[in-house]
Design an enzyme around this catalytic site. Structure first.
Site, PDB file in Angstrom:
ATOM      1  N   HIS A   1      -3.914   0.236  -6.263  1.00 20.52           N
ATOM      2  CA  HIS A   1      -4.426  -0.524  -7.095  1.00 20.52           C
ATOM      3  C   HIS A   1      -5.135  -0.095  -8.597  1.00 20.52           C
ATOM      4  O   HIS A   1      -5.694  -0.382  -9.088  1.00 20.52           O
ATOM      5  CB  HIS A   1      -5.939   0.547  -6.190  1.00 20.52           C
ATOM      6  CG  HIS A   1      -6.933   0.147  -4.978  1.00 20.52           C
ATOM      7  ND1 HIS A   1      -6.459   0.304  -4.154  1.00 20.52           N
ATOM      8  CD2 HIS A   1      -8.161  -0.467  -4.979  1.00 20.52           C
ATOM      9  CE1 HIS A   1      -7.130  -0.731  -2.803  1.00 20.52           C
ATOM     10  NE2 HIS A   1      -8.269  -0.887  -3.125  1.00 20.52           N
TER      11      HIS A   1
ATOM     12  N   CYS B   1       1.156  -1.255  -0.089  1.00 16.93           N
ATOM     13  CA  CYS B   1      -0.658   0.026  -0.040  1.00 16.93           C
ATOM     14  C   CYS B   1       0.963   1.459   0.144  1.00 16.93           C
ATOM     15  O   CYS B   1       1.657   1.149   0.768  1.00 16.93           O
ATOM     16  CB  CYS B   1      -0.864  -0.430   1.842  1.00 16.93           C
ATOM     17  SG  CYS B   1      -1.499   1.414   1.579  1.00 16.93           S
ATOM     18  N   ASN B   2       1.253   2.052  -0.877  1.00 17.05           N
ATOM     19  CA  ASN B   2       1.853   3.171  -0.925  1.00 17.05           C
ATOM     20  C   ASN B   2       1.428   4.119   0.202  1.00 17.05           C
ATOM     21  O   ASN B   2       2.686   4.716   0.260  1.00 17.05           O
ATOM     22  CB  ASN B   2       1.309   4.175  -2.395  1.00 17.05           C
ATOM     23  CG  ASN B   2       1.952   3.402  -3.509  1.00 17.05           C
ATOM     24  OD1 ASN B   2       3.066   3.481  -4.221  1.00 17.05           O
ATOM     25  ND2 ASN B   2       0.894   1.918  -4.746  1.00 17.05           N
ATOM     26  N   THR B   3       0.334   4.336   0.212  1.00 16.47           N
ATOM     27  CA  THR B   3      -0.386   5.037   0.834  1.00 16.47           C
ATOM     28  C   THR B   3       0.733   4.645   3.094  1.00 16.47           C
ATOM     29  O   THR B   3       1.019   6.148   3.486  1.00 16.47           O
ATOM     30  CB  THR B   3      -1.704   4.760   1.431  1.00 16.47           C
ATOM     31  OG1 THR B   3      -2.409   5.755   0.606  1.00 16.47           O
ATOM     32  CG2 THR B   3      -1.916   6.444   2.392  1.00 16.47           C
TER      33      THR B   3
ATOM     34  N   GLU C   1     -12.226  -0.953  -6.460  1.00 15.93           N
ATOM     35  CA  GLU C   1     -12.906  -1.488  -5.164  1.00 15.93           C
ATOM     36  C   GLU C   1     -14.645  -2.208  -5.904  1.00 15.93           C
ATOM     37  O   GLU C   1     -15.263  -3.445  -6.053  1.00 15.93           O
ATOM     38  CB  GLU C   1     -13.043  -1.123  -4.158  1.00 15.93           C
ATOM     39  CG  GLU C   1     -11.500  -1.193  -3.764  1.00 15.93           C
ATOM     40  CD  GLU C   1     -11.417  -2.128  -2.785  1.00 15.93           C
ATOM     41  OE1 GLU C   1     -11.600  -3.370  -2.815  1.00 15.93           O
ATOM     42  OE2 GLU C   1      -9.941  -2.091  -3.501  1.00 15.93           O
TER      43      GLU C   1
HETATM   44  N1  DGL Z   1      -3.609   0.599  -2.443  1.00 13.55           N
HETATM   45  C1  DGL Z   1      -3.478   1.544  -1.640  1.00 13.55           C
HETATM   46  C2  DGL Z   1      -2.081   2.694  -1.762  1.00 13.55           C
HETATM   47  O1  DGL Z   1      -1.784   2.319  -2.409  1.00 13.55           O
HETATM   48  C3  DGL Z   1      -4.061   2.787  -0.871  1.00 13.55           C
HETATM   49  C4  DGL Z   1      -6.164   2.750  -1.204  1.00 13.55           C
HETATM   50  C5  DGL Z   1      -6.681   3.204  -0.032  1.00 13.55           C
HETATM   51  O2  DGL Z   1      -7.109   2.711   0.439  1.00 13.55           O
HETATM   52  O3  DGL Z   1      -7.068   5.151  -0.530  1.00 13.55           O
HETATM   53  O4  DGL Z   1      -2.412   3.398  -1.695  1.00 13.55           O
END
Ligand code: DGL
Length: 277
Positions: free
Chosen positions: A185, A75-77, A151
């Site tokens: 995503h 997850c990047n966040t 999603e």
């Molecule tokens: N898939 C996640 C990312 O790479 C985060 C998506 C989300 O939860 O906002 O940031």
């Protein structure tokens, strides 16, 4: 359940991190992967650092309690906002550094980064890219509507294409030559993104480069000492059960999945298998 290869824990807020799992499966076919989708608390990308840090800690603890050899924060966040603040003993990778180095390798002069609001606000990609090549121009754009569209399963919908077009307009006008998909995503939107960007822009995501970094740690594909060799695979956990998650997971992984519903804050190991069809 465990194979003779490593046991790797991977998490994301939802299905996006499965793009990293699919790449890991190709590079480390003997690995067993425990994947946690924190669907009850998605999205992470609009939340504060403190909140994302708390979620990340709980997810990591959940996977470490299951004895993983390595952890991937897919997850990047969470990679941008929380990974540095965790004191992890388990070997671990985020998706940010691998994504940044792929972008630098592909870039001509100007890299566009699309990501969640929180990732963009953290400035982490800009830093990571400029650290590797200070000459590159970097332009960022937060795209908060894209995670819910994925999603929802609308990866190839006309509405999604229009929204992507609107988000990318300033980046394309600024003549980016490379687009870094700074959210796990977004590779699921590759078809739409390619159509909107056209052939002059290279798309880069972190799934391949992250899986490459993890595979280097397990050159013989092994890691989980002592367990009897059984069929490796992916075990899927989610904090909120939903058939949509399972459907998308099957599409991304190309294999049938069983989903277990878990509460990451419970210290016990109980999970509830749910009927996903
Ligand atoms: N898939 C996640 C990312 O790479 C985060 C998506 C989300 O939860 O906002 O940031």
């Amino acid at each position: 359940m465990f194979g003779s290869g490593p046991l790797i824990g991977v998490f994301d807020s939802g299905v996006g991190g499965l793009t990293v799992v699919a790449a890991l499966r190709r590079r480390l076919p003997a690995a067993t992967i425990l994947y946690l989708g924190d669907t009850a608390r998605l999205p992470y990308g609009t939340k504060s650092r403190r909140t994302v840090l708390g979620y990340t800690r709980a997810n990591v603890d959940f996977l470490e309690r299951r004895g993983v050899d390595a952890l991937v924060v897919a997850c990047n966040t969470a990679s941008a906002m929380a990974l540095e603040d965790l004191d992890l003993r388990t070997p671990h990778w985020g998706v940010l550094e691998p994504g940044a180095s792929s972008a630098v390798a592909a870039a001509g002069r100007h890299v566009g980064v699309i990501a969640t609001e929180s990732t963009v606000r953290s400035g982490a990609y800009e830093h990571a890219i400029r650290r590797l090549n200070p000459e590159l121009l970097v332009s960022q754009r937060a795209c908060p509507l894209l995670v819910p569209l994925v999603e929802e399963g609308w990866e190839d919908d006309e509405i999604t294409e229009r929204i992507v077009g609107r988000y990318l307009e300033p980046l394309l006008e600024a003549k980016i030559d490379t687009l870094l998909l700074g959210c796990t995503h977004y590779p699921l939107l590759r078809g739409v993104l390619e159509r909107v960007c056209g052939p002059g822009v290279s798309l880069v995501d972190s799934a391949e480069s992250t899986s490459q970094a993890v595979a280097r740690q397990f050159p013989k594909g092994d890691g989980h000492g002592g367990s009897a060799p059984k069929a490796p695979g992916v075990r899927l956990f989610a904090t909120d059960a939903g058939s949509r998650f399972a459907r998308l997971a099957e599409r991304i992984l190309g294999e049938p999945v069983a989903l277990e519903w878990v509460d990451v804050n419970e210290t016990g190991m109980q999970t509830q298998e749910v009927d996903v069809r």
